[in-house]
Design a protein around this motif. Structure first.
Motif, PDB file in Angstrom:
ATOM      1  N   GLU A  87       0.789  -1.235   0.000  1.00 36.76           N
ATOM      2  CA  GLU A  87       0.000   0.000   0.000  1.00 36.76           C
ATOM      3  C   GLU A  87       0.817   1.279   0.000  1.00 36.76           C
ATOM      4  OE1 GLU A  87      -3.575   0.130   2.396  1.00 36.76           O
ATOM      5  OE2 GLU A  87      -3.229  -1.951   3.016  1.00 36.76           O
ATOM      6  N   VAL A  88       1.996   1.253   0.608  1.00 41.53           N
ATOM      7  CA  VAL A  88       2.776   2.491   0.738  1.00 41.53           C
ATOM      8  C   VAL A  88       3.763   2.654  -0.408  1.00 41.53           C
ATOM      9  CG1 VAL A  88       4.420   3.758   2.176  1.00 41.53           C
ATOM     10  CG2 VAL A  88       2.493   2.558   3.241  1.00 41.53           C
ATOM     11  N   LEU A  89       4.648   1.685  -0.601  1.00 42.11           N
ATOM     12  CA  LEU A  89       5.692   1.832  -1.620  1.00 42.11           C
ATOM     13  C   LEU A  89       5.130   2.005  -3.035  1.00 42.11           C
ATOM     14  CD1 LEU A  89       8.583  -0.506  -0.415  1.00 42.11           C
ATOM     15  CD2 LEU A  89       8.189   1.920   0.036  1.00 42.11           C
ATOM     16  N   PRO A  90       4.050   1.299  -3.413  1.00 46.90           N
ATOM     17  CA  PRO A  90       3.505   1.551  -4.756  1.00 46.90           C
ATOM     18  C   PRO A  90       3.088   3.002  -4.968  1.00 46.90           C
ATOM     19  CG  PRO A  90       2.649  -0.510  -3.893  1.00 46.90           C
ATOM     20  CD  PRO A  90       3.376   0.155  -2.762  1.00 46.90           C
ATOM     21  N   ASN A  91       2.640   3.680  -3.913  1.00 41.18           N
ATOM     22  CA  ASN A  91       2.242   5.083  -4.028  1.00 41.18           C
ATOM     23  C   ASN A  91       3.435   6.036  -4.022  1.00 41.18           C
ATOM     24  OD1 ASN A  91      -0.602   4.904  -4.253  1.00 41.18           O
ATOM     25  ND2 ASN A  91      -0.758   4.462  -2.071  1.00 41.18           N
ATOM     26  N   LEU A  92       4.579   5.566  -3.564  1.00 45.03           N
ATOM     27  CA  LEU A  92       5.789   6.393  -3.591  1.00 45.03           C
ATOM     28  C   LEU A  92       6.593   6.171  -4.872  1.00 45.03           C
ATOM     29  CD1 LEU A  92       7.105   6.039   0.092  1.00 45.03           C
ATOM     30  CD2 LEU A  92       5.651   7.840  -0.876  1.00 45.03           C
TER      31      LEU A  92
END
Length: 269
Positions: A87-92
């Motif tokens: 959830e976090v790294l794909p958005n970064l």
């Protein structure tokens, strides 16, 4: 156990002689840790303990190291790392450069966990991890990226439970009972001392992790640290706390939205 009045005297002495303020630390936790070193070092009179702290700066450093050290492991709380992974790294990933701050990084296990996640997401090359702690001794250990082989089995299990599918042994070299993690990870890390009690913001970050540190602080110091993270985080950046920590009742809570059951919040304003 040392008495409450003795603990307050110790707090005042440390502040007067060295300028370090333990006053905002949780009294119950602080008392347990001070009592541990008091017993460990064989003191029978509190006055002797105070005298040694006053007169020997090296012993004062030992006191701080004993009080501030945290127990940690790689991929601790695997579901948390699964949340980072999915959830976090794909958005970064769309960012041209990713800045991450591990506040209170202790001996570095979680910093190397993050580096592995970044590598597997093909983001390591454009990332930089700032890892800070008040404790110089644990920072020195963290810099080396060397951990006992007896811990690797648990680390590897945590890694698999977090969604990792590679061979964990690809990430380190084993020798003489030790596992040294690959230099490509440490090359993307900057380790430095930072005091959440007194030091300020030093960059704008896309992700800040401070896990299982705030539980040792009282309410005022928790709010001070959360304000520091808020001012250090870019809009739409992420803040991750420990499993028993929250910002639910903090004044800055309206600036954030919790992602899910994991202790990860996104800054929305």
């Amino acid at each position: 156990m040392i008495e409450d009045l003795q603990l307050e005297t110790l707090i005042n002495v440390v502040y007067e002689y060295y300028g370090f303020d333990f006053g905002s630390y949780s009294r119950a936790s602080l008392k347990r840790r001070v009592d541990r070193i008091y017993q460990l070092d064989g003191f029978t009179r509190f006055s002797d303990f105070l005298s040694k702290i006053r007169s020997e700066p090296e012993y004062y450093k030992r006191l701080v190291e004993e009080i501030t050290v945290n127990v940690t492991e790689m991929f601790r709380d695997p579901s948390f790392y699964e949340c980072l992974r999915t959830e976090v790294l794909p958005n970064l990933a769309a960012k041209p450069f990713i800045r991450i701050w591990h506040a209170g990084c202790s001996t570095g296990e979680e910093v190397f966990s993050m580096a592995i996640l970044l590598k597997e997401a093909n983001l390591l090359s454009k990332s930089l991890i700032y890892a800070t702690d008040i404790n110089a001794k644990v920072l020195e250990k963290a810099r080396k990226g060397v951990f006992g082989l007896q811990t690797i089995k648990q680390f590897a299990e945590n890694y698999r439970n977090s969604g990792g599918s590679n061979d964990f042994s690809d990430y380190y070299t084993a020798n003489y009972g030790l596992a040294k993690f690959n230099d490509e990870f440490s090359g993307k890390m900057v380790f430095s001392q930072h005091n959440l009690v007194s030091d300020g913001s030093f960059n704008e970050f896309d992700l800040i992790l401070c896990r299982n540190v705030l539980i040792y602080f009282d309410k005022d110091l928790q709010e001070r640290a959360l304000n520091l993270f808020d001012s250090s985080l870019s809009t739409l950046g992420y803040l991750a706390l420990g499993s028993k920590e929250t910002m639910k009742f903090a004044p800055i809570s309206d600036n954030f939205k919790q992602l899910n059951k994991e202790k990860v919040w996104r800054k929305i304003k």
